[in-house]
Design an enzyme around this catalytic site. Structure first.
Site, short mmCIF file in Angstrom:
data_model
loop_
_atom_site.label_atom_id
_atom_site.label_comp_id
_atom_site.label_asym_id
_atom_site.label_seq_id
_atom_site.Cartn_x
_atom_site.Cartn_y
_atom_site.Cartn_z
CE LYS A 1 -0.21 3.15 4.81
NZ LYS A 1 -0.08 3.26 6.27
CG HIS B 1 -5.66 1.51 5.45
ND1 HIS B 1 -5.20 2.47 6.32
CD2 HIS B 1 -4.62 0.69 5.20
CE1 HIS B 1 -3.92 2.23 6.58
NE2 HIS B 1 -3.54 1.15 5.91
CG ASN C 1 -1.82 1.19 1.31
OD1 ASN C 1 -1.94 1.94 0.36
ND2 ASN C 1 -2.44 1.38 2.47
N GLY D 1 2.84 2.39 10.88
CA GLY D 1 3.69 3.56 10.72
C GLY D 1 4.36 4.02 12.01
CD GLU E 1 -3.47 -2.53 7.50
OE1 GLU E 1 -2.46 -2.61 6.82
OE2 GLU E 1 -4.24 -1.56 7.47
CB SER F 1 5.61 -1.51 11.68
OG SER F 1 5.07 -0.23 11.90
CD GLU G 1 -3.03 5.47 6.65
OE1 GLU G 1 -1.93 5.20 7.16
OE2 GLU G 1 -3.24 5.44 5.42
#
Length: 251
Positions: free
Chosen positions: A12, A95, A10, A173, A167, A213, A97
């Site tokens: 992003k 996701h 991904n 991140g 996730e 990560s 985010e």
């Protein structure tokens, strides 16, 4: 039948330039990779078609999001039908985010998932808990609550088009990674939930991948867990080590 190992990248909102995008694609095109792994990369929407046109044929391309309607006055959105017409086989939905920054609910994610599958797309469906929820020992409860509307929206046959990406939000991140035992426990819980909520066959055949990560240093141990069927990779998918992650199962 063994579940085929799956590695997604991904990107992003990266890379920043077309030249950087070209370098990334060239790196992947020249890489020697395990042919027993399904590799899917998700560039920003602007680059989805040019990446598909220049990427090696054994890798697939995904969109990072789509809307639930086939067409209409929805400025800034991309429809599942448009992705199918462009020859894009996968879309990432739900996701963390999208859930946290753009306030998408699990019901919206379920509606998008249903629309995407109905249009002919396969879905990388993301679920996961925050650090606060993890510390309150609510991981199982949170993940099931995110999956529940999807279970209600899909038929049993639809699940052949779904890859679930677990996730943990606290590990995206941040450099923090769920231990291999934590990842395995969460994946086993998801599989048990699918068995009860959908069917034993769906639970057995659905790939559940880990995202949070993932890097060259931890991918082998994570990938060796019984219920970890691959990875959804963020930052490391922009680096040469992504090839090592794709090859995590190689002896």
């Amino acid at each position: 039948m063994a579940r085929k190992f799956f590695v997604g990248g991904n990107f992003k909102m990266n890379p920043s330039t077309r030249e950087q995008k070209k370098v990334l694609v060239n790196t992947l095109n020249s890489a020697s990779v395990d042919q027993d792994v399904e590799v899917v990369i998700a560039p920003p929407a602007l680059y989805v078609i040019p990446v598909k046109e220049t990427l090696r044929g054994d890798f697939k391309v995904a969109a990072q999001n789509c809307y639930e309607k086939p067409s209409g006055a929805f400025t800034g959105e991309i429809s599942p039908a448009q992705l199918v017409d462009a020859g894009i086989p996968y879309v990432i939905l739900g996701h963390s985010e999208r859930r946290t920054l753009f306030h998408e609910t699990s019901e919206q994610v379920a509606a998008k998932t249903c629309a995407a599958i109905s249009a002919g797309l396969s879905v990388i469906l993301c679920v996961g808990e925050t650090l606060q929820e993890r510390e309150a020992e609510k991981t199982k409860e949170v993940v099931e609550s995110q999956l529940k509307p999807v279970v209600a929206a899909l038929s049993e046959a639809d699940w052949s088009k779904v890859v679930i990406a677990y996730e943990p939000v606290w590990a995206i991140g941040t450099g923090k990674v769920a231990t291999s035992a934590q990842a395995q426990e969460a994946h086993a819980d998801i599989r048990a939930y699918l068995s009860t909520a959908v069917s034993a066959s769906v639970a057995e055949n659905t790939r559940i991948i880990y995202g949070g990560s993932v890097n060259a240093g931890n991918c082998k141990e994570l990938g060796s867990q019984k219920d970890v069927d691959g990875f959804l990779v963020g930052g490391a998918s922009l680096k040469p080590e992504f090839v090592e992650i794709i090859n995590a199962k190689k002896a």
